[in-house]
Each structure stands twice: as C-alpha cells, then as structure tokens.
Scaffold this motif. Structure first.
Motif, PDB file in Angstrom:
ATOM      1  N   GLN A   1       0.911  -1.352   0.113  1.00 49.35           N
ATOM      2  CA  GLN A   1       0.082   0.042  -0.220  1.00 49.35           C
ATOM      3  C   GLN A   1       0.905   1.278  -0.055  1.00 49.35           C
ATOM      4  OE1 GLN A   1      -2.254  -0.425   3.612  1.00 49.35           O
ATOM      5  NE2 GLN A   1      -3.730  -1.843   2.745  1.00 49.35           N
TER       6      GLN A   1
ATOM      7  N   SER B   1      -2.466   5.044  -7.793  1.00 48.08           N
ATOM      8  CA  SER B   1      -3.089   3.663  -7.460  1.00 48.08           C
ATOM      9  C   SER B   1      -2.409   3.254  -6.123  1.00 48.08           C
ATOM     10  CB  SER B   1      -3.074   2.601  -8.573  1.00 48.08           C
ATOM     11  OG  SER B   1      -1.829   2.330  -8.659  1.00 48.08           O
ATOM     12  N   ARG B   2      -3.388   2.255  -5.438  1.00 45.56           N
ATOM     13  CA  ARG B   2      -2.896   1.682  -4.231  1.00 45.56           C
ATOM     14  C   ARG B   2      -2.646   2.361  -3.090  1.00 45.56           C
ATOM     15  NH1 ARG B   2      -1.536  -3.717  -5.838  1.00 45.56           N
ATOM     16  NH2 ARG B   2      -1.128  -3.928  -8.090  1.00 45.56           N
TER      17      ARG B   2
ATOM     18  N   GLU C   1       4.498   1.452  -9.404  1.00 49.19           N
ATOM     19  CA  GLU C   1       3.486   0.443  -9.261  1.00 49.19           C
ATOM     20  C   GLU C   1       3.988  -0.803  -9.035  1.00 49.19           C
ATOM     21  OE1 GLU C   1       0.295   0.853  -9.589  1.00 49.19           O
ATOM     22  OE2 GLU C   1      -0.321  -1.252  -9.663  1.00 49.19           O
TER      23      GLU C   1
END
Lengths: 205, 38, 228, 219
Positions: A32, A195-196, A174
């Motif tokens: 994360q 993202s994440r 990523e």
C-alpha cells in the motif's frame, strides 16, 4: 521474505522554537501507499526524514515490523529507498560510477544499476554534475530502487520530470507496490492520482 | 600588601566565596520566581 | 560470519576507492595539502636561518617544527573528507546506504593514505632543507608511520563531528588540537630520540596505545556521531 | 527545611573558612601563611574534576540510556559550572605560585595539565555553541565529552616527563598514603564537602532554570 509494515504515532519535531511536526500518526501495510499532503512548511519532508531514520523525532513512536518483529533504526535505514530534493550525488563521478558505489554499499546485484538506467533512460557515462534537473530526479529514482527497498519514501517524486519520465517512474512505483512486500509513503504539496493509496494524511492547517 | 601575608589570602578567598554565594542566592530566587509563574 | 566480514571490508574498500577517485578528478586535497606543507616548509626553514645549522639546538627545536607543519597541513586537508559530504548533500545518500563502522574505516584509510603521502613529501625535504641528520632512521620512519596514523584517526573522528556543525573550518582546529596534543608531545619526544640515536623508551608504547585507543573509540562511537 | 538548607551551607562554609585560618596548623616548608591557600585551592580543583567526571557520566547516559535531553542538559551545566571552578582553582593556584615560586606561571605539570583541561572543555563549550539543533548538539557534545575522558589520561603519563615539578605532594602521596596533619586533613575534607555541595546546588538550580526556559519557549 515476509512483507513489511510501518506504523507511527505522535511524531513531533521542532527546530529551535519552531514546531514543524506536532503529533502526527499514520499506518501503512505492505503493498500500500500512504499519501501525505500539505502546504509548504507543513512538515512533509521532516516527517519523511524521521521515517527514514535521518532525523530523530522529539517524541513519538515509529515502528517498522517484519515477520512480527520490530526493526531498530539501523535495520530500518537499510530498507529505505528515498527520493527527495536534498539527495545529491558525487558530481566528480559519472552516473554509472555513483550507482556502482552505492550498489556496493547496498549489496545490490552489480547488473542492477544498468538495468534501471535503461528503464528510466539515463546515460550512465554522463558526469553526475552535468545532469539536468529532470535527469537528476531520474537518477534519484534509480538510486532509491537499487536494493529493492521495503520502505520507499518519496518526497515530491515527480518534480521536474517530463511526461515520459513521470510515466516510467509511476510504473516503477506500481511494480514496487504490486510485489506486495514493500510499501510507499508519498509526500506532495498537492494531491496525486496514484493507485494503491490506502490512506491519506493532510498536514498543517 | 605583603605577598604571603594573611591579608592577601583572606581577601582573595573572601571574594571568591562571597561571589559564589551571591550567585547561588540569585539563581535560587530566579528559579523560584519562574516556578511560581508556571 | 565470514560473509559478513567480507561484505564489511568490501564496503570500507568501496568508500576508500570512491574518495580517491573523486580526489584524482579534482586534486583538491592533494593540491592544498602539498602546497600548504611546501609553503610552510620553505617559510620555516628560510626564517629559521642559522638555528637550522646549529646541531645542538636544532635537534631539540626542529622536530617540533616538523610536526607542527604536518599538524597544520593535516588540519587544512583532512576535515574535508566529511565536510564535503555534508556540503554537497551527498551525506544523506551515504547515511542511508553505508554501514557506519565500515564508512569510518574507509574514511580513516583515505585520511591515513593522505597523511602518509604528505609525510613522504615533507619529511625528506625538511631534513634536507634544515640539514638535520637522523641517527636512527628506522625509529624515525616508525614514528612518522605511527604518528601519522594517530593524526589521521583523531582527525577523521573530529571531522565527522564538525561536519555537522557551523563554522567548520575554525571549529576543527579548536576541537582537534586538544585531542591531538598528547600525540604531538609523544611524537616530538620520539623524533628527538630518533635524531639523537637514543632508544625509543616508553613513549613508543604510549604512542601505539594512543593510536589504538583513538581508533577503537572512533569505531565504537562513530555510529552515534553519524546517525541520529 | 528547604529554605534553611542554603543558610546551613553558608554556616558550614563560614566554619570551614574560620577553621582554615584558626584551627588548622601551618604546614612545614611553606612561605608565611601561604599553606592556608590549600583549603581553598585544592577543594576547588577536586570539585571541578568531579564535575567533569559527572559530565562524562551524564553524556554516556544520554547516548546509551534513553537519549533524554535532561541528561544532556545536566552534562552541559556540569561542564559550565566545572569550568568556573576550574578557572578559580587555576587563579588561586597561580596566586600561591607567585608567593612560593616567585612567578604566577611556570609550566609546572599541574599548571600545564589544568590549562589543557581548560582548553579541552572550552572546546566542548564552543562545539555546543556551533550546533543549533538540540538533538544533534546533545549527540555530538556527548561524544566529545567522552573522547576527553579517553584522551586526557595520556597527559597523566606524558606531562610529568616533559616538565619538572615543584608542586607539593598530592594529599595522597606517591606511596599511596595520606600524609598530612590530621587537623589539616579534617578542614580540607570539610572544605571539599562544602564545595561539592555548592557545586551540585548550583548545578541543580541551573538545570531547573534551563528546563523552565525551554518549556517557556514552547507555545
């Protein structure tokens, strides 16, 4: 290899009479990212330096766990990869020489620098002192990823990068997160679309 | 004043001692004031 | 265990090699050190005049001058190894990447090679210029080697401290000289003995003890100096 | 009780000073009344020494046991107060040297050592002045204080060899015995106790003062 988690609570730091950080808490797990935003001077860089073990907080806990065991500051430092404006390299050496030196210290595979250089499109034979600011930023990314860090700490990571540069570094981020072992803390003045991102932290104000 | 005489030694040491004590008393007063302020 | 030790040695060696490579590209330390030492050497022996040729008085005064030249030349060049890292902000990358004790050893080896190179240049020139004859050259070389080691070890540790402070160039002399003074007294005494052909005596043991103490102290406390 | 203690120390020191002049006999081999300096000079030097040692202990405690800023503060104050005591010991020593040896300064081993100690702790204080950040200052100064404790013992072997001494035997002489008239020894030890109490009193007050000043600066 087991995943790495990071948790910090009540982190405070002052410089002289100026309280830059006052009781900041947060948590990130492997795979994360934590996005830290805030105006200039709100303590983003200070927080990242504390997390990296480059600065001792006045109070508060920073805990980095691996296999249920918490790591000491030296072990944590070894797992850190950092992209920050105040990281510089030896201007008298070429890009490749700089990276070979740090790969030695980081115990990375000797081929690793060349692979990463090719990914980000940076000439290895250029003197580090003769790089443009965008190329310098790419070099910081390569340096940070040399040893496959568990804690990737990014301070304004896409600063000075052109479109292709931003694309490739976003890919690298990523991939780092997708591997599921390491985590990332990203500091930027404005919000970023990444993202994440599992949590957001707004400093100051 | 004669060197090696009693007067010389008395004066030097009294200066040192009263100096240290006055300093101590002043310090104590300041700490007390500040602690009261809190 | 063996792998750990060889990794550690490889790190120290990498730091040493990196410092010398940077040094060869800029020649900063070599130039300043050599020029500084050479200039003071000429000034000292020129202004010394007839004292240099009077063997009786020279034997006691000249060793002091030799070591003062070495000390001040060292103070001009040695602190740079850490000051430069902080000034050019390469210290951050180094802090995250290096094992502190290996870094200290690499820097110490670099400083030591600089001091020994300096001594190789200064000592023969000095002896020739003030026409000082050394009765026991073996002891003289030994003292230069061991004294140079102490100079490098003490300076490296102090350099690491002052690199993180303000007013670095003057602060180095202020902090280093009290620490280096026992070393200076010992090497002057031993150099006098070497010139006179007298035995080394206790001073040599004390010099080696000083070298060992400062090195071990540096290895143990450098991590604290280097990292928060 | 607490307000009474300073006055008790006052009275104690007054008695010591009285005893130094009227109770203790004169030592043999000193010019005039000059041996009475002993009761002022020696305790000052001892106390400064104890203060510097305490500073090293606090420094080690700061570095290796918890990194608490109050240990650093204690070390810094101990050096500052110890420095003042050390200067006073040097001055009283020099005055005595003028009487006994005819010159204020003659590079006696004791004088050489004390000036080296003063230079070292002067350097410590200038290092503290040159670092702004509290944590960094504490860390670097503590290492330097410990380095001092490691390096200064070398002077103990070296200095007597390069200078020759006129200084009287220490209280504990070279044979490891206490060789002193018992009334003199009583006064000396009493003076030392008074000095040490004074030192730690000033130390305690200064530490509290600084803790308050730092607390006040925080909004």
């Amino acid at each position: 290899m087991s995943p790495t988690d990071l948790r910090f609570s009540g982190v405070s730091r002052r410089f002289g009479h100026l309280a830059v950080l006052a009781g900041v808490s947060g948590e990130v797990s492997a795979g994360q990212a934590l996005l830290v935003t805030g105006a200039n001077g709100s303590g983003k860089s200070t927080l990242l330096r504390c997390l990296a073990g480059l600065l001792a907080p006045d109070s508060g806990e920073i805990e980095c766990r691996e296999e249920g065991r918490s790591l000491d500051a030296a072990e944590r430092r070894r797992r850190v990869g950092m992209v920050a404006p105040d990281i510089a390299f030896y201007e008298e050496l070429t890009v490749a020489e700089n990276l070979a030196f740090f790969a030695r210290l980081r115990r990375a595979r000797p081929e690793r620098p060349a692979e990463l250089l090719e990914r980000v499109g940076l000439p290895g034979d250029r003197m580090a002192g003769a790089l443009s600011s965008g190329m310098r930023q790419r070099l910081r990314w390569v340096w940070a990823l040399l040893h496959r860090p568990r804690l990737l700490l990014l301070d304004e990571p896409f600063q000075n990068l052109d479109r292709p540069g931003e694309t490739v570094t976003r890919e690298l981020l990523e991939e780092h997160l997708a591997a599921g072992e390491g985590l990332a803390v990203i500091a930027n003045p404005s919000s970023l679309e990444v993202s994440r991102v599992a949590a957001r932290l707004e400093l100051g104000g | 004043m004669e060197l090696g005489g009693l007067g010389w030694i008395v004066i030097v040491n009294l200066v040192i001692w009263t100096g240290l004590f006055l300093y101590l008393l002043r310090l104590g007063k300041r700490v007390k004031e500040l602690e009261k302020e809190r | 265990m063996w792998r750990l030790a060889s990794n550690w040695a490889a790190e120290a060696l990498a730091v040493f090699a990196k410092d010398w490579r940077c040094e060869f590209r800029t020649r900063y330390a070599l130039n300043t050190l050599a020029l500084f030492a050479f200039t003071t050497l000429v000034v000292v022996s020129a202004s010394l005049g007839p004292l240099g040729t009077s063997a009786a008085r020279g034997a006691s005064v000249l060793p002091v001058l030799l070591w003062l030249i070495l000390l001040f030349a060292g103070a001009a060049g040695l602190p740079r190894s850490f000051v430069h890292e902080e000034e050019t902000h390469t210290a951050t990358a180094l802090r995250l990447a290096a094992t502190p004790s290996a870094l200290f050893c690499g820097k110490l080896a670099y400083g030591l090679s600089l001091v020994w190179a300096l001594e190789l240049l200064v000592a023969p020139l000095f002896l020739a210029m003030v026409s000082l004859a050394v009765r026991s050259p073996g002891l003289f070389v030994l003292v230069l080697a061991a004294g140079g080691f102490g100079l490098a070890a003490g300076s490296t540790l102090i350099a690491a401290i002052i690199a993180q402070a303000q007013g670095r160039s003057t602060l180095f002399a202020v902090l280093a000289f009290p620490v280096l003074l026992p070393l200076l007294i010992l090497v002057v005494e031993l150099t006098r003995n070497a010139v006179a052909g007298a035995p080394a005596g206790m001073a040599l043991h004390q010099l080696l003890l000083y070298d060992g103490t400062v090195t071990i102290f540096g290895l143990m406390l450098f991590p604290v100096v280097w990292n928060p | 009780m607490k307000t009474l203690l300073p006055w008790l120390l006052w009275v104690w020191m007054a008695v010591v000073i009285w005893a130094a002049f009227f109770y203790s006999p004169l030592a043999a081999g000193f010019i005039g009344q000059s041996s009475r300096v002993l009761f002022f000079h020696v305790p000052l030097a001892w106390t400064a020494f104890v203060g510097f040692l305490a500073a090293a202990v606090w420094s080690a405690r700061y570095l290796f046991f918890g990194r608490r800023l109050r240990d650093d503060r204690a070390a810094a104050v101990a050096v500052e107060v110890g420095f003042v005591f050390c200067v006073l010991a040097t001055v009283t020593g020099a005055l005595w040297a003028r009487i006994m040896w005819g010159a204020y300064w003659n590079w006696d081993p004791r004088q050489t050592s004390i000036i080296l100690v003063l230079i070292f702790y002067g350097a410590y204080l200038s290092l503290r002045g040159a670092v702004e950040d509290g944590e960094k200052r504490a860390r670097l100064a503590a290492v330097y204080a410990l380095l001092g404790v490691v390096v200064t013992p070398f002077f103990f072997f070296i200095v007597p060899r390069i200078t020759y001494s006129l200084h009287p035997d220490s209280v504990i002489n070279s044979r490891g015995e206490v060789d002193m008239e018992s009334r003199m020894l009583q006064v000396l030890l009493a003076a030392f106790a008074g000095n040490a109490a004074l030192f730690f009193w000033i130390h305690n007050l200064q530490c509290r003062l600084r803790a308050l000043a730092e607390g006040k600066a925080r909004p």
